[in-house]
Design a protein around this motif. Sequence first.
Motif, short mmCIF file in Angstrom:
data_model
loop_
_atom_site.label_atom_id
_atom_site.label_comp_id
_atom_site.label_asym_id
_atom_site.label_seq_id
_atom_site.Cartn_x
_atom_site.Cartn_y
_atom_site.Cartn_z
N ALA A 125 121.81 67.02 -15.31
CA ALA A 125 120.76 67.59 -16.17
C ALA A 125 120.79 66.95 -17.55
O ALA A 125 119.75 66.58 -18.10
CB ALA A 125 120.94 69.10 -16.27
N PHE A 126 121.97 66.82 -18.12
CA PHE A 126 122.10 66.28 -19.48
C PHE A 126 121.66 64.81 -19.54
O PHE A 126 121.10 64.36 -20.55
CB PHE A 126 123.54 66.40 -19.96
CG PHE A 126 123.73 65.98 -21.40
CD1 PHE A 126 123.41 66.85 -22.43
CD2 PHE A 126 124.22 64.73 -21.71
CE1 PHE A 126 123.57 66.47 -23.75
CE2 PHE A 126 124.39 64.34 -23.03
CZ PHE A 126 124.07 65.22 -24.06
N SER A 127 121.89 64.07 -18.47
CA SER A 127 121.54 62.64 -18.46
C SER A 127 120.02 62.42 -18.45
O SER A 127 119.55 61.36 -18.83
CB SER A 127 122.15 61.96 -17.23
OG SER A 127 121.46 62.35 -16.04
N CYS A 128 119.27 63.43 -17.98
CA CYS A 128 117.80 63.33 -17.86
C CYS A 128 117.39 62.22 -16.91
O CYS A 128 116.31 61.63 -17.06
CB CYS A 128 117.15 63.13 -19.24
SG CYS A 128 117.35 64.54 -20.33
N CYS A 129 118.23 61.91 -15.95
CA CYS A 129 117.90 60.88 -14.95
C CYS A 129 117.27 61.55 -13.74
O CYS A 129 117.48 62.73 -13.48
CB CYS A 129 119.16 60.12 -14.54
SG CYS A 129 119.90 59.18 -15.89
N ILE A 130 116.48 60.76 -13.01
CA ILE A 130 115.79 61.26 -11.82
C ILE A 130 116.37 60.59 -10.58
O ILE A 130 116.57 59.37 -10.55
CB ILE A 130 114.28 60.99 -11.91
CG1 ILE A 130 113.66 61.85 -13.01
CG2 ILE A 130 113.58 61.26 -10.59
CD1 ILE A 130 112.19 61.60 -13.22
N TYR A 131 116.64 61.41 -9.55
CA TYR A 131 117.18 60.87 -8.31
C TYR A 131 116.12 61.03 -7.20
O TYR A 131 114.97 60.71 -7.43
CB TYR A 131 118.52 61.55 -8.00
CG TYR A 131 119.57 61.16 -9.03
CD1 TYR A 131 120.35 60.03 -8.87
CD2 TYR A 131 119.73 61.91 -10.20
CE1 TYR A 131 121.28 59.64 -9.83
CE2 TYR A 131 120.66 61.53 -11.17
CZ TYR A 131 121.43 60.39 -10.97
OH TYR A 131 122.32 60.00 -11.93
N ASP A 132 116.48 61.53 -6.08
CA ASP A 132 115.51 61.56 -4.96
C ASP A 132 115.24 62.97 -4.47
O ASP A 132 114.90 63.17 -3.31
CB ASP A 132 116.00 60.67 -3.81
CG ASP A 132 117.36 61.08 -3.29
OD1 ASP A 132 118.03 61.90 -3.95
OD2 ASP A 132 117.78 60.58 -2.23
N GLY A 133 115.37 63.95 -5.38
CA GLY A 133 115.18 65.34 -4.96
C GLY A 133 113.79 65.89 -5.21
O GLY A 133 113.54 67.07 -4.93
N LYS B 69 132.25 70.59 -9.41
CA LYS B 69 131.38 70.93 -8.29
C LYS B 69 130.22 69.94 -8.24
O LYS B 69 129.34 69.92 -9.09
CB LYS B 69 130.83 72.35 -8.45
CG LYS B 69 130.01 72.83 -7.27
CD LYS B 69 129.53 74.27 -7.48
CE LYS B 69 128.70 74.75 -6.29
NZ LYS B 69 128.21 76.14 -6.49
N ILE B 70 130.24 69.07 -7.22
CA ILE B 70 129.22 68.03 -7.07
C ILE B 70 127.86 68.65 -6.81
O ILE B 70 127.71 69.57 -6.00
CB ILE B 70 129.58 67.07 -5.91
CG1 ILE B 70 130.90 66.35 -6.19
CG2 ILE B 70 128.47 66.05 -5.67
CD1 ILE B 70 130.86 65.35 -7.30
N TYR B 71 126.84 68.15 -7.50
CA TYR B 71 125.47 68.62 -7.30
C TYR B 71 125.01 68.24 -5.89
O TYR B 71 125.11 67.08 -5.48
CB TYR B 71 124.56 67.99 -8.35
CG TYR B 71 123.09 68.28 -8.17
CD1 TYR B 71 122.60 69.58 -8.22
CD2 TYR B 71 122.18 67.24 -7.97
CE1 TYR B 71 121.26 69.85 -8.06
CE2 TYR B 71 120.82 67.50 -7.82
CZ TYR B 71 120.37 68.80 -7.85
OH TYR B 71 119.03 69.06 -7.70
N LYS B 72 124.55 69.24 -5.14
CA LYS B 72 124.10 69.04 -3.75
C LYS B 72 125.14 68.21 -2.98
O LYS B 72 124.85 67.15 -2.42
CB LYS B 72 122.73 68.36 -3.71
CG LYS B 72 121.61 69.27 -4.25
CD LYS B 72 120.25 68.71 -3.92
CE LYS B 72 119.14 69.60 -4.44
NZ LYS B 72 119.14 70.96 -3.86
N ALA B 73 126.38 68.71 -2.97
CA ALA B 73 127.51 67.97 -2.41
C ALA B 73 127.30 67.54 -0.96
O ALA B 73 127.64 66.41 -0.59
CB ALA B 73 128.77 68.82 -2.53
N GLU B 74 126.75 68.42 -0.15
CA GLU B 74 126.58 68.08 1.27
C GLU B 74 125.70 66.84 1.44
O GLU B 74 125.98 65.97 2.26
CB GLU B 74 125.99 69.27 2.02
CG GLU B 74 125.89 69.04 3.52
CD GLU B 74 125.40 70.27 4.25
OE1 GLU B 74 125.14 70.16 5.47
OE2 GLU B 74 125.26 71.35 3.63
#
Length: 571
Positions: A344-352, A418-423
């Motif tokens: 969240a702090f990085s303000c980067c976008i992934y594939d969610g 705790k990894i974000y969306k770890a699975e």
Amino acid sequence: MHGLSRLGNGVSPPSSPRFRHARNKNTDVSGNFNSGNCQVKLQNFAEKLGFMIVSAVYRRRGVLLFAPLLYISGMLLYMGALGFDASRTSGGGTGLDPIGSVYRSPQVFEKLWPLMDAENNGSSNLLTNVWNLKLHQVWKPCIAHTVSQEGFAELPKSNGYLIIEANGGLNQQRLSICDAVAVAGLLNATLVIPIFHLNSVWRDSSKFCDIFDEDFFIYALRNHVKVVRQLPEDLLLKFDNNISSIVNLRVKAWSSPTYYLLKVLPKLKELGAVRIAPFSNRLAHSVPPNVQGLRCLCNFEALRFSEPIRMLAAKMVDRMVKKSSKTSGRYVSVHIRFEEDMVAFSCCIYDGGEEEKHEMDIARERSWRGKFRRRGRVIRPGANRVDGKCPLTPLEVGMMLRGMGFENNTSLYVAAGKIYKAEKYMTPLKQMFPRLESKVTLASTEELAPFEGHSSRLAALDYTVCLYSEAFVTTQGGNFPHFLVGHRRYLYEGHAKTIKPDKRKLALLFDSPDIRWNDFKSQLQDMLHHSDTKGVELKKPSSSLYTFPMPDCMCKHADVKSASGNRRRLV
């Protein structure tokens, strides 16, 4: 952090037309450029303006003296015209997105995985020769050169009591403690065991004695700085038995020793006790050798973890070594910063997609109320990614290590919250490295129970397992890797044995779905070699001793041969 960054590593805006045959070239009234039968349409205002500038420069060649300035201005103008904003990248990228600005790592992995999998033969054990010993210089701890091992036969009469409040997580607290010892020595003050502030992010209520060995800390510093657990009763009565009543000196960040001697020492002598809260980063990097020596003594010798942490951490290291039998007991540790707050702090976008955007908006508001919604604040995820500021996903960490030559029989320890969306994100990493471990797999539920809910104590377990790995991989910066890299230099004869990737280059590699496996490996192996050559670095005046302990805490021993194996002394 979130502003536009200059594109680098081979990414550049479209080049301007070259005027080798000016008489045959002209422009029409619409701003298009003609060369024989070829017409290049200038698509937007930025391109038309750039063309007019270059035309003017060509007609008046004296202006070429200003060419570098004009180039940089045009480059920034071009980047502004592109607009690395969320709307351009959230949909998975468009044809206009610069290389490296969009998260396409899953597509790259899908293309390269069959080739990675084909190399899962365990034929080469990279961990036995990952570091080139010929490049290394042998350094040994020599704190005695700046801080006498005997110290004072008897400490001089104290000028008063110094109380500090350490804030932040485990290693930010460590920074405050070491700097407090240095300041106490400088002022000839008695240091009260530091108070730990309950941080709103870390939310750990642990006290000093819960994380560090308090008795050993006092004993190790006994000849250099007097440390007490609490203020004497008579002095407490003077302040109505309330430490908060003691004057709190607001010391500026990175204050010099001279400032402490001129401003803090008089108050210390006058009042008998002073308080500095918060104390993080309150002492300059560059200080006299005797003060620097106290930092060395505190960080590398006096501060060791509490007995419960040391006992469990020792078991975890031994278990990790046994699980690494196929690599002669050596293993790789990696610090993954892909927790929800970090993303969240990085303000980067992934594939969610929209779900990810919604979750990140909530996380930002929860932890930084309104900071990211201030008027005029522009968030540019694409620019952040190109500039190497986006946290690496576990998938990207795995691809990087496989490209460097670590095969699927490599034992991998993951240090993380705790990894974000770890699975979703951990599955491909486990696919690439089946021998993957973490604190929850190395220790039983019963063993971890006393540490649950205490992030600093859990981080101490991760810190220790990473400290004794053959290779440590840092992916996002922060106090954890900064302290760990320096500690590893201190233990391993000056070499950090650390892989620090160039994330700007990685952004380009992971945004190239058509890249060939051999090209991918070649670039990553160059990156590994660069980490090896940069493993031994001396401290610069503006650098931190905690990351660069040479030459302040260590001395060069050119005649000593590099020792093989790891030092198994838990601290």
